[in-house]
Scaffold this active site. Structure first.
Site, PDB file in Angstrom:
ATOM      1  N   CYS A 125       0.878  -1.184   0.000  1.00 54.10           N
ATOM      2  CA  CYS A 125       0.000   0.000   0.000  1.00 54.10           C
ATOM      3  C   CYS A 125       0.907   1.224   0.000  1.00 54.10           C
ATOM      4  O   CYS A 125       1.280   1.737   1.049  1.00 54.10           O
ATOM      5  CB  CYS A 125      -0.928  -0.010   1.207  1.00 54.10           C
ATOM      6  SG  CYS A 125      -1.922  -1.503   1.351  1.00 54.10           S
TER       7      CYS A 125
ATOM      8  N   ALA B  70       0.790   4.436  -1.663  1.00 54.47           N
ATOM      9  CA  ALA B  70       0.445   5.850  -1.822  1.00 54.47           C
ATOM     10  C   ALA B  70       0.632   6.605  -0.504  1.00 54.47           C
ATOM     11  O   ALA B  70       0.359   6.060   0.568  1.00 54.47           O
ATOM     12  CB  ALA B  70      -1.005   5.974  -2.299  1.00 54.47           C
ATOM     13  N   PRO B  71       1.170   7.859  -0.575  1.00 56.13           N
ATOM     14  CA  PRO B  71       1.525   8.681  -1.744  1.00 56.13           C
ATOM     15  C   PRO B  71       2.975   8.557  -2.195  1.00 56.13           C
ATOM     16  O   PRO B  71       3.446   9.395  -2.965  1.00 56.13           O
ATOM     17  CB  PRO B  71       1.253  10.098  -1.239  1.00 56.13           C
ATOM     18  CG  PRO B  71       1.570  10.043   0.207  1.00 56.13           C
ATOM     19  CD  PRO B  71       1.212   8.649   0.673  1.00 56.13           C
ATOM     20  N   GLY B  72       3.722   7.574  -1.721  1.00 57.44           N
ATOM     21  CA  GLY B  72       5.065   7.325  -2.229  1.00 57.44           C
ATOM     22  C   GLY B  72       6.199   7.741  -1.320  1.00 57.44           C
ATOM     23  O   GLY B  72       7.365   7.638  -1.721  1.00 57.44           O
TER      24      GLY B  72
ATOM     25  N   LYS C 105       7.221   6.356   1.672  1.00 55.81           N
ATOM     26  CA  LYS C 105       7.974   5.187   2.126  1.00 55.81           C
ATOM     27  C   LYS C 105       8.678   4.504   0.956  1.00 55.81           C
ATOM     28  O   LYS C 105       9.795   4.007   1.108  1.00 55.81           O
ATOM     29  CB  LYS C 105       7.035   4.212   2.832  1.00 55.81           C
ATOM     30  CG  LYS C 105       6.360   4.773   4.074  1.00 55.81           C
ATOM     31  CD  LYS C 105       5.462   3.744   4.706  1.00 55.81           C
ATOM     32  CE  LYS C 105       4.744   4.313   5.923  1.00 55.81           C
ATOM     33  NZ  LYS C 105       3.787   5.380   5.555  1.00 55.81           N
TER      34      LYS C 105
ATOM     35  N   CYS D 233      -1.545   3.464  11.268  1.00 57.16           N
ATOM     36  CA  CYS D 233      -1.604   4.763  11.944  1.00 57.16           C
ATOM     37  C   CYS D 233      -2.790   4.790  12.903  1.00 57.16           C
ATOM     38  O   CYS D 233      -3.473   5.811  13.039  1.00 57.16           O
ATOM     39  CB  CYS D 233      -1.674   5.906  10.946  1.00 57.16           C
ATOM     40  SG  CYS D 233      -3.056   5.794   9.791  1.00 57.16           S
TER      41      CYS D 233
END
Length: 637
Positions: free
Chosen positions: A372, A374-376, A378, A501
Site C-alpha cells: 500500500c 500511496a503517496p510514495g 515510504k 496509523c
C-alpha cells in the site's frame, strides 16, 4: 589680467532671493502693531542687528477691538478679551540674552483688566496654553487640582505616584481574593450531580438551547475534580456512589469538552490510564511539527539545511535516531514550493512514517514489495536506502492515488521502482507467475486513523464499532497475503513489516496475533530504540508473549502521530493446517460434506435400480457425486 580684488572694499549686500519672498511674518505682525507704524516692522525685518521684539513692540501693548465695537460677542470672547502687558523682572534678577546677543529687559506677564493673572502671549498674540485642545476629563482633573489649592508640580507628581501605588495595591488585593476564591472552590470536595440535574442539562442543551454550546469552563473544572477523586477513590469518593458513576460522568464531560463520540472515548479509556488519557486528548488538539526527509540520492542533509536556512527557514535535526530528517519550526517561504523541493532534494513526510522503513532495513539488490504505497514517501525512502539498486514493486489498489506516487518518484529521481494497481489480497498469485516471492514486504495497512486525529479531526465522531471491525478484517487478509508473498528461503530477507496509523488494539495486536497462529512466522525486534511495547494482554484477551517486541508511538509522549509497528520473520513457506477444523465441523449445524443426505424419492429409485440392474451402477453414481462435490468445495486458506 582682469580686475584686481581690493580686500578693503566691501560691497553692501541686500537681502537674498529667499528673504524677499518670505512676507508671511509681515502680514501677521501688522495685525498687532499700532496704526500708523507699519514701516518700523518692515525696517525691523530687514535689519538683522536690531532685536525684532524691541523694535516692533512698545513697552506696553494693548490689543484693542475694532472701532465702533465695545467688545467681542462670539463664543470665544473670554480668550479674545483685551489684556494688558506688564513687564516684570525675574526673581533672581538674571539677565537673559536674545538670539542675536542683546539683553532682554524682562519677562512679559499679561494681566486682564480685572487683575487676574493670565498666561504668556507669544509674538503673534496666541496663548501658549493648550486648554482648548484638552479633553473634558483632563479639564475636570485640572479644575479639581486647582480647587485643592494650587499644588505645585512636585506635589502633583508625588500625588500621582501615590495614586498609582494605591491602584496597584488594590489590584493585587483583588487578584489575591480571586486566587483565594479559586483555591476554596478547588479545595471543596467534588460532588456528583444528581440525576435530576443531569436530565435538566440534557433537556436544556438538546431541546431548549440546541444552538448554544455548554459552558466549557464549568465542564473543565468538573473534569479536574472528577480526576482527583478517581485517583484517590477510597478517600475522596462520595458515600453511596460507585466508581462506574464517576467514570460515566467523566466520559460524558470529556466527550462534550473535546468533541469525541462516546464509542471512541470508551476505546481510549480502555487503552490509557486516566492521567495519560487527558494528555493524549490534549495532544490531539495541537498539530504535529512539520518534518522533511532529505533525499540522499541528490543531496546531503548538511547542504540542504544550509540552503533552507539561507532562504529564511528555521530548522533543526529531527533526532539522533534519524540521519535524514529535519524539523521545520517556521519559514518565510512555503516549504512545499521551494526550488529545493521542486528539484527533489527533500520530501515532506511525517516523523512516524520514517520508522517502518527503518524497521524494514532494506538491502541493496533486493526485491521489495510495498503493498500500500500511496503517496510514495515510504517507497522513495526504500529506494534511497537501496541506492536505486534492486527492484521495488509499488502497489496500491486506488488508481487515483497512484498519480501522486508517480509524480513523487519522478521528482525524487527513483529509477528502480515499478508501479502497479492491484488488489493486495491477490498478490500471492501474482508473485507466483513472476518469480518466487519477494525478499521483504512493507504493509502499511489501511486503518481507522485514530492515531492521526490532529490531522483529521473528523475521526472523533465518524468512527464506530463496525468501522473498526471492517478495517481489522481487511488487515487480516492483507497480512496473510503479505506473508505468502515473501520467500522464506531468501538469503538476506524473509521479513515482513506491518504498520498502521491507529492505536486501537483490534487493528494492531489482534491482527498480529492472528498472523502468528495462521502462518509460520515469528516476531523479531524492530531495531527502534524508543517507543512503548505492545500489549500482551488487553481486558479479557491474552496475546502471544513475543508481542512485547512490537512498538507503539503516541503523540503525547513522542510528539509524532500515533503509530504501531511489528516485524515478522518467515521461517517456512509451508502453510500450517488449521488445528481446530474437526471441532468446528462437529459443532457446525450444517451436515458434513462426506455424509450425503438424500431425499426418500431418490432412495426408492436407487433401491429399484439395485434389483433390476445390480449394485455397480448406484456405486458409480455416488462416486461421481462425491467427485463433483469435492471439485466445488471451497479451498480453505
Amino acid at each position: 589680467m582682469g580686475r584686481k580684488l581690493d580686500p578693503a572694499r566691501k560691497e553692501k549686500r541686500g537681502p537674498g532671493r529667499k528673504a524677499r519672498k518670505q512676507r508671511g511674518a509681515e502680514v501677521e505682525l501688522a495685525r498687532f502693531l499700532p496704526p500708523g507704524e507699519p514701516s518700523s516692522a518692515l525696517r525691523c525685518l530687514g535689519n538683522a542687528q536690531v532685536s525684532p521684539l524691541k523694535e516692533i513692540l512698545p513697552k506696553k501693548v494693548v490689543a484693542q477691538p475694532p472701532r465702533g465695537q465695545s467688545g467681542f460677542s462670539d463664543g470665544n470672547s473670554k480668550w479674545l478679551t483685551p489684556v494688558k502687558a506688564k513687564k516684570i523682572q525675574s526673581e533672581d534678577n538674571n539677565v537673559e540674552l536674545s538670539g542675536d546677543g542683546e539683553e532682554e529687559e524682562g519677562i512679559w506677564e499679561m494681566e486682564e483688566e480685572d487683575g487676574s493673572s493670565e498666561e504668556m502671549v507669544d509674538d503673534y498674540g496666541a496663548s501658549s496654553s493648550e486648554e482648548e485642545e484638552l479633553l473634558p476629563i483632563e479639564k475636570a482633573a485640572l479644575k479639581q487640582k486647582s480647587d485643592r489649592g494650587g499644588l505645585s508640580e512636585g506635589d502633583s507628581e508625588e500625588e500621582e505616584v501615590a495614586e498609582e501605588a494605591s491602584k496597584q495595591k488594590k489590584g493585587q488585593k483583588e487578584e489575591e481574593s480571586v486566587d483565594l476564591q479559586l483555591n476554596l472552590d478547588v479545595d471543596e470536595q467534588f460532588k456528583l450531580p444528581t440525576d435530576e440535574q443531569i436530565e435538566r442539562e440534557n433537556i436544556l442543551f438538546i431541546f431548549i438551547l440546541p444552538a448554544e454550546p455548554p459552558d466549557l469552563h464549568i465542564i473543565h473544572q468538573r473534569i479536574k475534580g472528577n480526576m482527583e477523586v478517581l485517583q484517590d477513590f477510597g478517600v475522596k469518593r462520595e458515600e453511596g456512589r460507585t466508581r462506574q458513576e464517576y467514570l460515566a460522568l467523566l466520559r460524558r464531560d470529556m466527550a462534550a469538552y473535546y468533541s469525541y463520540s462516546d464509542f471512541l472515548l470508551k476505546k481510549l479509556m480502555d487503552i490509557f490510564p486516566l492521567p495519560e488519557l487527558i494528555n493524549f486528548l490534549e495532544a490531539n488538539e495541537v498539530p504535529r511539527p512539520v518534518t522533511i526527509r532529505t533525499n540522499t540520492l541528490k543531496t546531503r542533509r548538511r547542504d540542504l539545511a544550509q540552503a533552507l536556512i539561507n532562504r529564511g527557514v528555521n530548522l533543526d535535526p529531527l533526532g539522533k535516531w534519524s540521519k535524514t530528517g529535519l524539523v521545520i519550526y517556521d519559514s518565510s517561504v512555503p516549504i512545499g514550493a521551494t526550488p529545493e523541493y521542486l528539484a527533489g532534494h527533500y520530501m515532506l513526510q511525517g516523523a512516524s512514517s520514517l520508522l517502518p522503513v527503518m524497521a524494514l532495513a532494506p538491502q541493496e539488490n533486493e526485491r521489495i514489495l510495498d503493498m500500500c504505497c500511496a503517496p510514495g514517501g515510504k517507497t522513495s525512502y526504500i529506494a534511497q536506502l537501496m541506492k536505486n539498486t534492486g527492484m521495488i514493486l509499488a502497489n496500491d489498489s486506488n488508481a487515483e492515488r497512484l498519480r501522486s506516487v508517480v509524480g513523487n518518484l519522478h521528482r525524487l529521481g527513483v529509477t528502480n521502482a515499478v508501479v502497479s494497481n492491484c488488489d493486495g489480497r491477490q498478490f500471492p498469485k501474482v508473485s507466483s507467475y513472476l518469480f518466487w516471492g519477494f525478499d521483504r514486504v512493507l504493509l502499511d495497512a489501511p486503518c481507522s486513523g485514530t492515531g492521526v486525529i490532529s490531522k483529521d479531526p473528523a475521526v472523533k465522531t465518524n468512527k464506530d464499532e463496525k468501522d473498526i471491525l471492517r478495517c481489522a478484517h481487511l488487515q487480516k487478509e492483507l497480512i496473510l497475503s503479505a506473508i505468502d508473498s515473501v520467500n522464506a528461503a531468501s538469503e538476506t530477507g524473509g521479513y515482513i513489516v506491518y504498520c498502521t496509523c491507529s492505536i486501537t488494539v483490534e487493528e494492531n495486536e489482534w491482527v498480529v496475533d492472528y498472523a502468528l497462529k495462521k502462518r509460520n512466522v515469528r516476531l523479531v525486534a524492530t531495531g527502534l530504540d524508543f517507543g512503548k511495547e505492545g500489549f500482551t494482554r488487553f481486558k479479557d484477551r491474552r496475546f502471544h508473549p513475543s508481542l512485547k517486541s512490537t512498538r507503539r508511538f503516541y503523540p503525547h509522549t513522542h510528539n509524532m502521530d500515533g503509530f504501531f509497528i511489528a516485524k515478522f520473520k518467515k521461517f517456512s513457506n509451508a502453510i500450517p493446517k488449521a488445528q481446530k477444523e474437526p471441532a468446528v465441523e462437529a459443532a457446525s449445524p450444517l451436515p458434513v460434506p462426506d455424509t450425503i443426505v438424500e431425499p426418500q424419492s431418490k432412495k426408492k429409485k436407487l433401491e429399484g435400480s439395485k434389483v433390476a440392474k445390480g449394485q455397480k451402477k448406484p456405486q458409480s453414481a455416488l462416486k461421481k457425486r462425491h467427485s463433483l462435490q469435492a471439485q466445488h468445495r471451497p479451498v480453505k486458506a
